[in-house]
Design a protein around this motif. Sequence first.
Motif, PDB file in Angstrom:
ATOM      1  N   ALA A 200       0.922  -1.108   0.158  1.00  0.00           N
ATOM      2  CA  ALA A 200      -0.003  -0.153   0.021  1.00  0.00           C
ATOM      3  C   ALA A 200       0.971   1.291  -0.067  1.00  0.00           C
ATOM      4  N   GLY A 201       1.232   1.844  -0.959  1.00  0.00           N
ATOM      5  CA  GLY A 201       1.896   2.971  -1.153  1.00  0.00           C
ATOM      6  C   GLY A 201       1.118   4.296  -0.813  1.00  0.00           C
ATOM      7  N   ARG A 202       1.577   5.506  -1.075  1.00  0.00           N
ATOM      8  CA  ARG A 202       1.044   6.788  -0.445  1.00  0.00           C
ATOM      9  C   ARG A 202      -0.073   6.969  -1.298  1.00  0.00           C
ATOM     10  N   LYS A 203      -0.517   6.338  -2.564  1.00  0.00           N
ATOM     11  CA  LYS A 203      -1.916   6.405  -2.999  1.00  0.00           C
ATOM     12  C   LYS A 203      -2.749   5.304  -2.932  1.00  0.00           C
ATOM     13  N   ASN A 204      -2.398   4.421  -2.229  1.00  0.00           N
ATOM     14  CA  ASN A 204      -3.198   3.169  -1.670  1.00  0.00           C
ATOM     15  C   ASN A 204      -3.476   3.145  -0.233  1.00  0.00           C
ATOM     16  N   VAL A 205      -4.546   2.214  -0.012  1.00  0.00           N
ATOM     17  CA  VAL A 205      -4.779   1.877   1.468  1.00  0.00           C
ATOM     18  C   VAL A 205      -4.649   0.668   1.832  1.00  0.00           C
ATOM     19  N   ILE A 206      -4.509   0.289   3.014  1.00  0.00           N
ATOM     20  CA  ILE A 206      -4.416  -1.060   3.355  1.00  0.00           C
ATOM     21  C   ILE A 206      -5.901  -1.690   3.479  1.00  0.00           C
ATOM     22  N   ALA A 207      -6.077  -2.852   2.596  1.00  0.00           N
ATOM     23  CA  ALA A 207      -7.463  -3.366   2.635  1.00  0.00           C
ATOM     24  C   ALA A 207      -7.823  -4.523   3.555  1.00  0.00           C
ATOM     25  N   CYS A 208      -8.872  -4.514   3.896  1.00  0.00           N
ATOM     26  CA  CYS A 208      -9.449  -5.684   5.060  1.00  0.00           C
ATOM     27  C   CYS A 208     -10.700  -6.481   4.396  1.00  0.00           C
ATOM     28  N   ALA A 209     -10.528  -7.666   4.147  1.00  0.00           N
ATOM     29  CA  ALA A 209     -11.421  -8.425   3.773  1.00  0.00           C
ATOM     30  C   ALA A 209     -12.290  -8.816   5.050  1.00  0.00           C
ATOM     31  N   LYS A 210     -13.737  -8.703   4.932  1.00  0.00           N
ATOM     32  CA  LYS A 210     -14.570  -8.889   6.388  1.00  0.00           C
ATOM     33  C   LYS A 210     -15.692  -9.835   5.666  1.00  0.00           C
ATOM     34  N   HIS A 211     -16.286 -10.458   6.606  1.00  0.00           N
ATOM     35  CA  HIS A 211     -16.213 -10.750   7.894  1.00  0.00           C
ATOM     36  C   HIS A 211     -16.130 -12.306   8.095  1.00  0.00           C
ATOM     37  N   PHE A 212     -14.863 -12.482   8.401  1.00  0.00           N
ATOM     38  CA  PHE A 212     -14.364 -13.860   8.226  1.00  0.00           C
ATOM     39  C   PHE A 212     -15.072 -14.795   9.469  1.00  0.00           C
ATOM     40  N   VAL A 213     -15.932 -15.910   9.171  1.00  0.00           N
ATOM     41  CA  VAL A 213     -16.355 -16.272   7.745  1.00  0.00           C
ATOM     42  C   VAL A 213     -17.696 -16.810   7.981  1.00  0.00           C
ATOM     43  N   GLY A 214     -18.578 -16.559   6.990  1.00  0.00           N
ATOM     44  CA  GLY A 214     -20.024 -16.889   7.067  1.00  0.00           C
ATOM     45  C   GLY A 214     -20.955 -16.269   7.514  1.00  0.00           C
ATOM     46  N   ASP A 215     -20.708 -14.893   7.477  1.00  0.00           N
ATOM     47  CA  ASP A 215     -21.703 -13.758   8.236  1.00  0.00           C
ATOM     48  C   ASP A 215     -22.772 -13.725   7.223  1.00  0.00           C
ATOM     49  N   GLY A 216     -22.646 -13.933   5.984  1.00  0.00           N
ATOM     50  CA  GLY A 216     -23.937 -13.765   5.131  1.00  0.00           C
ATOM     51  C   GLY A 216     -24.803 -15.235   4.975  1.00  0.00           C
ATOM     52  N   GLY A 217     -24.592 -16.151   5.932  1.00  0.00           N
ATOM     53  CA  GLY A 217     -25.353 -17.303   5.937  1.00  0.00           C
ATOM     54  C   GLY A 217     -25.921 -17.701   7.039  1.00  0.00           C
ATOM     55  N   LEU A 355       3.363  -5.525  12.759  1.00  0.00           N
ATOM     56  CA  LEU A 355       4.600  -4.686  12.195  1.00  0.00           C
ATOM     57  C   LEU A 355       4.700  -4.719  10.809  1.00  0.00           C
ATOM     58  N   ARG A 356       4.671  -6.248  10.318  1.00  0.00           N
ATOM     59  CA  ARG A 356       4.771  -6.367   8.920  1.00  0.00           C
ATOM     60  C   ARG A 356       4.170  -5.539   7.928  1.00  0.00           C
ATOM     61  N   VAL A 357       2.737  -5.643   8.356  1.00  0.00           N
ATOM     62  CA  VAL A 357       1.986  -4.765   7.454  1.00  0.00           C
ATOM     63  C   VAL A 357       2.532  -3.193   7.432  1.00  0.00           C
ATOM     64  N   LYS A 358       2.877  -2.724   8.517  1.00  0.00           N
ATOM     65  CA  LYS A 358       3.207  -1.191   8.604  1.00  0.00           C
ATOM     66  C   LYS A 358       4.561  -0.935   7.842  1.00  0.00           C
ATOM     67  N   PHE A 359       5.320  -2.173   8.001  1.00  0.00           N
ATOM     68  CA  PHE A 359       6.612  -1.709   7.102  1.00  0.00           C
ATOM     69  C   PHE A 359       6.466  -1.929   5.657  1.00  0.00           C
ATOM     70  N   VAL A 360       5.729  -3.035   5.162  1.00  0.00           N
ATOM     71  CA  VAL A 360       5.338  -3.109   3.833  1.00  0.00           C
ATOM     72  C   VAL A 360       4.517  -2.092   3.282  1.00  0.00           C
ATOM     73  N   ALA A 361       3.700  -1.474   4.002  1.00  0.00           N
ATOM     74  CA  ALA A 361       2.913  -0.217   3.653  1.00  0.00           C
ATOM     75  C   ALA A 361       3.480   1.115   3.541  1.00  0.00           C
ATOM     76  N   GLY A 362       4.994   0.952   3.982  1.00  0.00           N
ATOM     77  CA  GLY A 362       5.936   2.014   3.965  1.00  0.00           C
ATOM     78  C   GLY A 362       5.513   3.255   5.105  1.00  0.00           C
ATOM     79  N   LEU A 363       4.775   2.707   5.906  1.00  0.00           N
ATOM     80  CA  LEU A 363       4.487   3.957   7.213  1.00  0.00           C
ATOM     81  C   LEU A 363       5.634   4.441   8.019  1.00  0.00           C
ATOM     82  N   PHE A 364       6.844   3.523   7.929  1.00  0.00           N
ATOM     83  CA  PHE A 364       7.766   4.141   8.671  1.00  0.00           C
ATOM     84  C   PHE A 364       8.616   5.304   7.899  1.00  0.00           C
TER      85      PHE A 364
END
Length: 609
Positions: A200-217, A355-364
């Motif tokens: 997720a660069g400066r023009k992207n956001v961290i995404a979140c797949a939800k809601h794990f799992v089966g909430d529609g059933g 921390l892995r997500v924060k580093f890969v997203a370039g937040l530091f």
Amino acid sequence: MANELLPPYRDATQPVELRVHDLLSRMTLKEKVAQMIQIECSVVSPAALSGLAVGSVLSGGGSAPSERASAREWADMVDNMQQLALASRLGIPILYGTDAVHGHSNLYGATIFPHNIALGATRDGDLARRIGEATALEVRAAGIQWAFAPCVAVLRDPRWGRCYESYSEDTEIVRTMTSIVSGLQGSAPKDHPSGHPFLAGRKNVIACAKHFVGDGGTNKGTNEGNTNCTFEELEAIHMRPYLHCLEQGVSTVMASYSSWNGEPLHSNRYLITDILKGKLGFQGFVVSDWEGLDRLSQPRGSDYRNCILSSINAGIDMVVMVPFRYEKFIEDLIYLVESGNIPMSRIDDAVERILRVKFVAGLFEQPFTDRSLLDVVGCKDHRLLAREAVRKSLVLLKNGNDMRKPFLPLDKNARKILVAGAHADDIGYQCGGWTISWFGCSGRTTIGTTILEGTREAVGNETEIIYEKCPSEASLGDQEYSYAIVAIGEDTYAEFSGDRTQLNIPFDGDNIVSMVASRIPTVVIVISGRPLTIEPELLDRVEALVAAWLPGTEGGGVADVLFGNHNFEGQLPITWFKSVDQLPMNAGDNAYDPLFPLGYGLKMNLDQS
């Protein structure tokens, strides 16, 4: 060449995993636990950010710096919080999250796209990706790096109050539309030096797949209810969209409030740890839903320490939302670790993932807002994209009582048109829930174009338009109209407030349509987050019927199609029932007898218009 003056975790030239483990090795137990917390912005303090160094902050539905706050005000607020976080002992930046489920829907003036059920009607994965890109830009313009989207629930019962947050009852349609993840997050090339699939660069956001799992059933579509099925059914119907999200490198997954065969997902180690993290190889972090831990005890939150024990051991990495009592969470979690009830390895795993997500997203390296993005909020290109999405999502259910004499497209040069119904000139109703406030509300809640305004834009200068919000026999009188456009539909709602046992058209919609259609040739536009009960008499009485779902701020897209500038393209993403007594009913069921089946959708003959 590594910078020898910097600790390894601050050196962007070092591999991500080295940086993660170096930073983890420098953290105290209290600092690790603090990284596992997300608090609500209303309780943020210098002590929480600089002292405790909590890992994340969010704005809940309707939470904003001030009423009608601009993107600049949002950015100022988030950057001020980030400055406090960076002043903590180790200088770990916060992740700021928001429910940008159909555009940056907490931000006044943002582009609000159609809700997911409408996008499912388009079957257009590339459109979803482009909407993700636009949403990411408007979210980042406000300083926010994390969107709690997409919802990839497979809807099995429209009585569910989150029906409109699902793309479809069909698993493959949902899988197609999860391409929004690549739009939100960007796509990391296979040889990216991070070595990780999410980015997720400066023009992207961290995404979140939800809601794990089966909430529609869940049984009878009950929000936060129970999904009864075998693992094979859970995997085939509800879990498959997550595979596509993981293939795109989704960074975070949110656990569901619901249960599977009686066991709450927030304490389900088998599904979260063994399946999601183990079998499926998810490398990001799992986040709880708002006060999801509290729901593990009755009365809610009464045995909070045990709630923490069961959820953290199940594999929840970040607790969102300990919005208001984070000191209690820290105290109890530290006790559970020190007493041996939660192994230190579980804490380290959770913090490594965060921390892995924060580093890969370039937040530091880039923790603050890119102010050059401020002008993209509600910009023309994004509104045109939203209008395209509206056009493509409309489903034509009926067009004329005689196939040889279709009613649509409408005549742009008609002498006099009646536009009627509360939903014809109401941005709030068009947008639905999760817009400016949690449940949404009617009225001019944000900037946009209504169906009435789109109609005025579409017709010729000589056409007279009369708008009647609540037409009556007296107001209609003996006036002669060429035709009527009647927009009816639901009130706004979200989550549990939208659960229904009956799905009749609210606000006396049936009677309004019947009264108008008995006098004037009428096209009915249904503004709703799901199919509603259409009585046979009403269907027979109207000339045309259109499902417009919850189209968002660009109501002009409805007029674009009604008047033949574009054709109908939408296909039903969900079965349209005859009676709620048939529910649940999904394509492929043995007793499948719908009013309109999954995939139904007519087109107009524009060559003869």
